[in-house]
Write an enzyme that holds these catalytic residues in place. Structure first.
Site, PDB file in Angstrom:
ATOM      1  N   ARG A 104       0.914  -1.098  -0.037  1.00 26.93           N
ATOM      2  CA  ARG A 104       0.093   0.034  -0.141  1.00 26.93           C
ATOM      3  C   ARG A 104       0.803   1.353   0.110  1.00 26.93           C
ATOM      4  O   ARG A 104       1.730   1.375   0.773  1.00 26.93           O
ATOM      5  CB  ARG A 104      -0.786   0.081   1.366  1.00 26.93           C
ATOM      6  N   THR A 108      -1.496   7.572  -0.435  1.00 26.65           N
ATOM      7  CA  THR A 108      -2.549   7.238  -0.978  1.00 26.65           C
ATOM      8  C   THR A 108      -3.553   5.969  -0.676  1.00 26.65           C
ATOM      9  O   THR A 108      -4.636   5.827  -0.676  1.00 26.65           O
ATOM     10  CB  THR A 108      -2.628   7.149  -2.375  1.00 26.65           C
ATOM     11  N   ASP A 200       0.401  -3.160  12.108  1.00 27.00           N
ATOM     12  CA  ASP A 200       0.804  -3.851  10.939  1.00 27.00           C
ATOM     13  C   ASP A 200       1.229  -5.079  10.631  1.00 27.00           C
ATOM     14  O   ASP A 200       2.095  -5.589  11.517  1.00 27.00           O
ATOM     15  CB  ASP A 200       2.120  -2.848  10.442  1.00 27.00           C
ATOM     16  N   ASP A 203       4.645  -6.240   9.448  1.00 25.78           N
ATOM     17  CA  ASP A 203       5.796  -6.003  10.550  1.00 25.78           C
ATOM     18  C   ASP A 203       5.712  -6.804  11.621  1.00 25.78           C
ATOM     19  O   ASP A 203       7.001  -7.230  12.075  1.00 25.78           O
ATOM     20  CB  ASP A 203       5.712  -4.506  10.711  1.00 25.78           C
TER      21      ASP A 203
HETATM   22  C1  PRP Z   1      -1.390  -5.012   4.381  1.00 29.90           C
HETATM   23  C2  PRP Z   1      -2.083  -6.399   4.660  1.00 29.90           C
HETATM   24  C3  PRP Z   1      -3.094  -6.195   3.271  1.00 29.90           C
HETATM   25  C4  PRP Z   1      -3.359  -4.711   2.972  1.00 29.90           C
HETATM   26  C5  PRP Z   1      -4.634  -4.503   3.495  1.00 29.90           C
HETATM   27  O1  PRP Z   1      -0.203  -4.937   3.499  1.00 29.90           O
HETATM   28  O2  PRP Z   1      -1.372  -7.543   4.727  1.00 29.90           O
HETATM   29  O3  PRP Z   1      -2.183  -6.787   2.149  1.00 29.90           O
HETATM   30  O4  PRP Z   1      -2.224  -4.010   3.838  1.00 29.90           O
HETATM   31  O5  PRP Z   1      -4.988  -2.930   3.251  1.00 29.90           O
HETATM   32  P1  PRP Z   1      -5.967  -2.376   2.268  1.00 29.90           P
HETATM   33  O6  PRP Z   1      -7.069  -3.455   2.365  1.00 29.90           O
HETATM   34  O7  PRP Z   1      -5.949  -1.212   2.620  1.00 29.90           O
HETATM   35  O8  PRP Z   1      -5.242  -2.766   0.925  1.00 29.90           O
HETATM   36  P2  PRP Z   1       0.989  -4.069   3.468  1.00 29.90           P
HETATM   37  O9  PRP Z   1       0.512  -3.098   2.273  1.00 29.90           O
HETATM   38  O10 PRP Z   1       1.045  -3.229   4.579  1.00 29.90           O
HETATM   39  O11 PRP Z   1       2.338  -4.649   2.818  1.00 29.90           O
HETATM   40  P3  PRP Z   1       3.164  -5.720   3.891  1.00 29.90           P
HETATM   41  O12 PRP Z   1       2.193  -7.176   3.946  1.00 29.90           O
HETATM   42  O13 PRP Z   1       4.220  -6.089   2.783  1.00 29.90           O
HETATM   43  O14 PRP Z   1       3.519  -5.082   4.891  1.00 29.90           O
HETATM   44  N1  URA Z   2      -2.548  -3.449   6.958  1.00 33.28           N
HETATM   45  C1  URA Z   2      -2.225  -3.856   8.029  1.00 33.28           C
HETATM   46  O1  URA Z   2      -1.251  -4.535   8.368  1.00 33.28           O
HETATM   47  N2  URA Z   2      -2.916  -3.341   9.223  1.00 33.28           N
HETATM   48  C2  URA Z   2      -3.871  -2.619   9.111  1.00 33.28           C
HETATM   49  O2  URA Z   2      -4.574  -2.345  10.353  1.00 33.28           O
HETATM   50  C3  URA Z   2      -4.235  -2.092   7.680  1.00 33.28           C
HETATM   51  C4  URA Z   2      -3.529  -2.607   6.657  1.00 33.28           C
END
Ligand code: PRP
Ligand code: URA
Length: 209
Positions: A104, A108, A200, A203
């Site tokens: 993400r 945005t 997160d 993380d």
């Molecule tokens: C997180 C999560 C989803 C997304 C959800 O991933 O694992 O894929 O956010 O958010 P959304 O519904 O608003 O799209 P992130 O983009 O943080 O990436 P990561 O798993 O690499 O940390």
């Molecule tokens: N992605 C995450 O990992 N946590 C949230 O709360 C939203 C998006």
């Protein structure tokens, strides 16, 4: 809500409470996410098709059911979805694994694709998309779009925690997809994080940041 299944088994609820706790460390978090994926997968896969095969027991020959068709495809949304893969392969060891890399944009909150690979022939497989979090729904909609563009047809999505906003967006974009959720939380904050959520997920699984 047809096509949305809230998996409120006490064991799932208990484990979700443990992963919400900010004092739960990486090792424990990872184990719990995997255990939740097993419990959710067990229920989400209850409609897998069966076929009868011949088996010879120590007593006699009989017909007995086995899972039919092409092998299941588990598709984690990177990174955090990786934490749920072993939970599903514990249930279905022969499953193939695809990957969809999305992150993400911090400003945005829109998803950006950086890697995608799916097992062939994807159109004949039951697909289980896994991601712990459904927040705005942008990542999930993009992931399902991608799977469909590549021919995927039978799609189930599993999320440990969902925001109502993401659930609505995914249902409206893909009404044919079955959505399995451990808990629906209150909503999103100004940074599009789920409240109360668990922070997160990527993380916390990988011990980054
Ligand atoms: C997180 C999560 C989803 C997304 C959800 O991933 O694992 O894929 O956010 O958010 P959304 O519904 O608003 O799209 P992130 O983009 O943080 O990436 P990561 O798993 O690499 O940390
Ligand atoms: N992605 C995450 O990992 N946590 C949230 O709360 C939203 C998006």
């Amino acid at each position: 809500m047809e096509n949305v299944f809230i998996m409120d088994h006490p064991l799932i609820q208990h484990k979700i409470s443990l992963i919400r706790d900010k004092s739960t460390g990486t090792n424990e978090f990872r184990k719990l996410i995997e255990e939740i994926a097993v419990l959710m997968g067990f229920e989400a896969l209850r409609d897998l098709p069966l076929e009868e095969v011949d088996v010879e027991t120590p007593i006699e020959k009989c017909k007995s059911p086995v899972i039919a068709g092409k092998k299941l495809a588990v598709v984690p949304v990177l990174r955090a979805g990786l934490g749920m893969v072993n939970g599903i392969t514990t249930l279905v060891p022969s499953a193939k694994i695809g990957h969809i890399g999305l992150y993400r944009d911090p400003e945005t909150h829109e998803p950006h694709e950086y890697y995608c690979k799916l097992p062939d022939p994807i159109e004949q497989r039951q697909i289980v998309l896994v991601d712990p979090m459904l927040a705005t729904g942008g990542s999930a909609v993009a992931a399902v779009d991608f799977i469909k563009q590549h021919g995927g047809k039978k799609i189930k999505c599993m999320f440990v925690i969902a925001a109502p906003e993401g659930l609505k967006r995914l249902r409206e974009a893909h009404p044919d997809v079955q959505i399995y959720v451990g808990h629906v939380d209150r909503g999103l904050n100004e940074n599009a994080y789920i409240c109360p959520g668990l922070g997160d997920a990527g993380d916390r699984i990988f011990g980054t940041r």
